[in-house]
Design a protein around this motif. Structure first.
Motif, PDB file in Angstrom:
ATOM      1  N   MET A   1      -0.757  15.550  -4.728  1.00 22.69           N
ATOM      2  CA  MET A   1       0.044  14.428  -4.359  1.00 22.69           C
ATOM      3  C   MET A   1       1.140  14.838  -3.427  1.00 22.69           C
ATOM      4  N   GLY A   2       0.639  15.884  -2.543  1.00 23.44           N
ATOM      5  CA  GLY A   2       1.562  16.041  -1.424  1.00 23.44           C
ATOM      6  C   GLY A   2       2.361  17.344  -1.728  1.00 23.44           C
ATOM      7  N   SER A   3       3.209  17.647  -0.667  1.00 20.13           N
ATOM      8  CA  SER A   3       4.329  18.936  -0.918  1.00 20.13           C
ATOM      9  C   SER A   3       5.256  18.778  -1.954  1.00 20.13           C
ATOM     10  N   GLU A   4       5.667  19.741  -2.741  1.00 17.94           N
ATOM     11  CA  GLU A   4       6.931  19.463  -3.731  1.00 17.94           C
ATOM     12  C   GLU A   4       7.866  19.516  -2.772  1.00 17.94           C
ATOM     13  N   THR A   5       8.019  19.794  -1.559  1.00 19.92           N
ATOM     14  CA  THR A   5       9.172  19.749  -0.618  1.00 19.92           C
ATOM     15  C   THR A   5       9.211  18.458  -0.051  1.00 19.92           C
ATOM     16  N   LYS A   6       8.419  17.639  -0.391  1.00 17.46           N
ATOM     17  CA  LYS A   6       8.434  16.178   0.429  1.00 17.46           C
ATOM     18  C   LYS A   6       8.141  15.063  -0.623  1.00 17.46           C
ATOM     19  N   LEU A   7       8.881  15.034  -1.681  1.00 20.61           N
ATOM     20  CA  LEU A   7       8.609  14.022  -2.832  1.00 20.61           C
ATOM     21  C   LEU A   7       8.321  12.554  -2.421  1.00 20.61           C
ATOM     22  N   GLU A   8       8.752  12.089  -1.355  1.00 25.72           N
ATOM     23  CA  GLU A   8       8.401  10.806  -0.877  1.00 25.72           C
ATOM     24  C   GLU A   8       6.856  10.584  -0.904  1.00 25.72           C
ATOM     25  N   ASP A   9       6.022  11.563  -0.504  1.00 29.54           N
ATOM     26  CA  ASP A   9       4.672  11.608  -0.529  1.00 29.54           C
ATOM     27  C   ASP A   9       4.111  11.506  -1.884  1.00 29.54           C
ATOM     28  N   ALA A  10       4.510  12.159  -2.907  1.00 30.24           N
ATOM     29  CA  ALA A  10       4.153  12.118  -4.310  1.00 30.24           C
ATOM     30  C   ALA A  10       4.392  10.566  -4.749  1.00 30.24           C
ATOM     31  N   ALA A  11       5.737  10.015  -4.445  1.00 27.94           N
ATOM     32  CA  ALA A  11       6.051   8.697  -5.010  1.00 27.94           C
ATOM     33  C   ALA A  11       4.980   7.803  -4.394  1.00 27.94           C
ATOM     34  N   HIS A  12       4.641   7.995  -2.986  1.00 24.23           N
ATOM     35  CA  HIS A  12       3.708   6.892  -2.430  1.00 24.23           C
ATOM     36  C   HIS A  12       2.673   6.962  -3.000  1.00 24.23           C
ATOM     37  N   SER A  13       2.084   8.031  -3.639  1.00 22.44           N
ATOM     38  CA  SER A  13       0.637   8.348  -3.895  1.00 22.44           C
ATOM     39  C   SER A  13       0.450   8.302  -5.528  1.00 22.44           C
ATOM     40  N   LEU A  14       1.527   8.449  -6.197  1.00 21.38           N
ATOM     41  CA  LEU A  14       1.262   8.480  -7.739  1.00 21.38           C
ATOM     42  C   LEU A  14       0.395   7.489  -8.382  1.00 21.38           C
ATOM     43  N   TYR A  15       0.862   6.172  -8.075  1.00 16.97           N
ATOM     44  CA  TYR A  15       0.216   5.114  -8.985  1.00 16.97           C
ATOM     45  C   TYR A  15      -1.385   5.126  -8.636  1.00 16.97           C
ATOM     46  N   ALA A  16      -1.598   5.375  -7.139  1.00 16.99           N
ATOM     47  CA  ALA A  16      -3.073   5.366  -6.719  1.00 16.99           C
ATOM     48  C   ALA A  16      -3.867   6.508  -7.350  1.00 16.99           C
ATOM     49  N   ALA A  17      -3.311   7.882  -7.546  1.00 15.03           N
ATOM     50  CA  ALA A  17      -3.515   8.953  -8.184  1.00 15.03           C
ATOM     51  C   ALA A  17      -4.153   8.343  -9.642  1.00 15.03           C
ATOM     52  N   LEU A  18      -3.091   7.906 -10.334  1.00 10.85           N
ATOM     53  CA  LEU A  18      -3.421   7.566 -12.015  1.00 10.85           C
ATOM     54  C   LEU A  18      -4.696   6.639 -11.988  1.00 10.85           C
ATOM     55  N   ARG A  19      -4.704   5.574 -11.007  1.00  9.28           N
ATOM     56  CA  ARG A  19      -6.019   4.751 -10.960  1.00  9.28           C
ATOM     57  C   ARG A  19      -7.204   5.446 -10.583  1.00  9.28           C
ATOM     58  N   GLN A  20      -7.219   6.653  -9.909  1.00 11.21           N
ATOM     59  CA  GLN A  20      -8.241   7.430  -9.436  1.00 11.21           C
ATOM     60  C   GLN A  20      -8.787   8.184 -10.820  1.00 11.21           C
ATOM     61  N   PHE A  21      -7.752   8.699 -11.489  1.00  9.11           N
ATOM     62  CA  PHE A  21      -8.323   9.417 -12.690  1.00  9.11           C
ATOM     63  C   PHE A  21      -8.992   8.186 -13.576  1.00  9.11           C
ATOM     64  N   ASP A  22      -8.489   7.199 -13.601  1.00  5.27           N
ATOM     65  CA  ASP A  22      -9.292   6.075 -14.721  1.00  5.27           C
ATOM     66  C   ASP A  22     -10.663   5.927 -13.907  1.00  5.27           C
ATOM     67  N   ALA A  23     -10.727   5.622 -12.777  1.00  7.32           N
ATOM     68  CA  ALA A  23     -12.113   5.344 -12.140  1.00  7.32           C
ATOM     69  C   ALA A  23     -13.027   6.431 -12.232  1.00  7.32           C
ATOM     70  N   ALA A  24     -12.620   7.591 -12.345  1.00  2.00           N
ATOM     71  CA  ALA A  24     -13.620   8.687 -12.824  1.00  2.00           C
ATOM     72  C   ALA A  24     -13.682   8.800 -14.171  1.00  2.00           C
ATOM     73  N   GLY A  25     -12.972   7.977 -15.006  1.00  2.00           N
ATOM     74  CA  GLY A  25     -13.288   8.231 -16.595  1.00  2.00           C
ATOM     75  C   GLY A  25     -12.643   9.649 -16.994  1.00  2.00           C
ATOM     76  N   ILE A  26     -11.706  10.032 -16.534  1.00  3.83           N
ATOM     77  CA  ILE A  26     -10.902  11.416 -17.117  1.00  3.83           C
ATOM     78  C   ILE A  26     -10.333  10.993 -18.396  1.00  3.83           C
ATOM     79  N   GLU A  27     -10.664  11.977 -19.123  1.00  2.19           N
ATOM     80  CA  GLU A  27     -10.012  11.639 -20.749  1.00  2.19           C
ATOM     81  C   GLU A  27      -8.765  12.578 -20.825  1.00  2.19           C
ATOM     82  N   ARG A  28      -8.383  13.533 -20.234  1.00  2.22           N
ATOM     83  CA  ARG A  28      -7.092  14.165 -20.312  1.00  2.22           C
ATOM     84  C   ARG A  28      -6.690  14.712 -18.942  1.00  2.22           C
TER      85      ARG A  28
END
Ligand code: TXA
Ligand code: MG
Length: 335
Positions: free
Chosen positions: A278-305
């Motif tokens: 989700m980007g570098s821990e020194t630039k949390l703006e990148d993680a903020a930008h990508s968090l929701y898309a990442a959560l949806r990517q886990f769903d698309a891949a059917g990840i259980e945990r």
């Protein structure tokens, strides 16, 4: 849908999703009971959770509130258009009562996005707009996310590509000429508010504890959750990585599909079915930008945990951590 058509649909009482600088909103004419009821129905949103009203010009505000204050005016001067929502005293009868869910206050913001501002101006009315997701799901940061949740339930989408901030606006309530209470951390950080208003007292949501929930009704509901079970892990980074990998290995041994949401500094270390950086821990703006898309990517891949590394709480990290804690349903471990 072209903005001109979208404005026409809004004027006719329709529901249109549009981009803002934070996330996509699901808009309707805030004056119309029927249109606003449509938002609650399309999202499956509880009716006691009030909506933010979006305006494009400061003069629109006069018709919506009974009074501003020097502190509110200052915040608008400094941060509008932008991801700051102000809770102000509502003018009786100006908006559908469904917008404010019976509260005497109304939450207002001016989004910093040319398509949103153009749409509000062309529709020529205040636009009520929650995030354009089904209630409980991660907020949408692309038009594709909106379609995933709301296809067939709304009249159209104005596609403006991926949104910038990626997390919702900061919601604040004001008291007197000095007190700013952050009801929901977001795109405008507590640090930015304090720097802009050196004499103000900025109260953050965790300083309010339980008092914050009833003040911002939406904060009490489950939110932003992926379909898989998400656990947040905080602590010293290499211990976090070791603990997450051990938990992943245990689940994999039981045939459960696993995902890890990690900062780039450590993402390559993990072995799981899906690892998202989700980007570098020194630039949390990148993680903020990508968090929701990442959560949806886990769903698309059917990840259980899913396990996620917990961010530091400073700056935009406060909003990021707030959303991740909610997405995890409170499963937050420290190692
Ligand atoms: O960035 C954003 O704010 C996005 C974009 C679309 O503008 N909108 C958004 O709306 O996040 P929504 O409905 O997902 O969240 C609105 C939040 C909720 O937590 C709600 O409880 C709070 O604002 N809210 C609305 N009216 C309020 C009021 N009168 N007093 C206190 N909180 C209020
Ligand atoms: Mg929302």
């Amino acid at each position: 849908m072209a903005p001109v058509q979208a404005a026409e649909a809004l004027r006719a009482g329709g529901l249109v999703a549009f981009p803002t600088e934070t996330v996509y909103g699901l808009g309707a004419d805030a004056r119309s009971d029927l249109a606003v009821a449509g938002i609650f129905e399309a999202k499956g949103r509880p009716s006691d959770n009030p909506l933010i009203v979006h305006i494009a010009d400061r003069c629109q505000l006069d018709g919506l509130i009974t009074a501003s204050s020097p502190l509110a005016d200052k915040l608008m001067d400094l941060f509008w258009p932008g991801p700051l929502t102000l809770v102000l005293p509502a003018k009786e009868g100006a908006l559908s009562r469904l917008v404010t869910a019976g509260l005497p206050t109304v939450a207002v913001r001016m989004p910093d996005h040319p398509l949103a501002l153009g749409l509000i101006r062309q529709a020529d009315c205040p636009i009520a707009a929650p995030s354009a997701n089904r209630s409980g799901r991660p907020s949408p940061t692309t038009a594709g996310h909106v379609l995933e949740d709301l296809a067939g339930r709304i009249d159209g989408i104005v596609d403006g590509g991926a949104t910038g901030v990626g997390l919702e606006s900061t919601v604040v309530e004001l008291e007197g000429d000095r007190l700013v209470r952050i009801l929901r951390p977001g795109g405008i950080t507590a640090e930015a508010l304090q720097a802009a208003l050196p004499h103000a007292v900025i109260v953050t949501d965790d300083q309010m504890g339980e008092a914050a929930a009833p003040r911002s009704p939406g904060m009490k509901y489950a939110h932003y959750a992926p379909q898989g079970e998400l656990t947040l892990v905080g602590g010293e980074p290499s211990s976090v990585a070791t603990a997450i990998q051990a938990a992943v290995d245990d689940s994999r041994a039981c045939g459960i599909s696993t995902g890890v949401l990690a900062f780039d500094e450590r993402a390559a270390r993990y072995v799981a079915d899906l690892v998202i950086g989700m980007g570098s821990e020194t630039k949390l703006e990148d993680a903020a930008h990508s968090l929701y898309a990442a959560l949806r990517q886990f769903d698309a891949a059917g990840i259980e945990r899913i396990w996620a590394e917990s961010p530091a709480k400073a700056g935009i990290g406060a909003a990021l951590l707030n959303r991740m804690v909610k997405a995890s349903g409170g499963r937050h471990e420290t190692v």
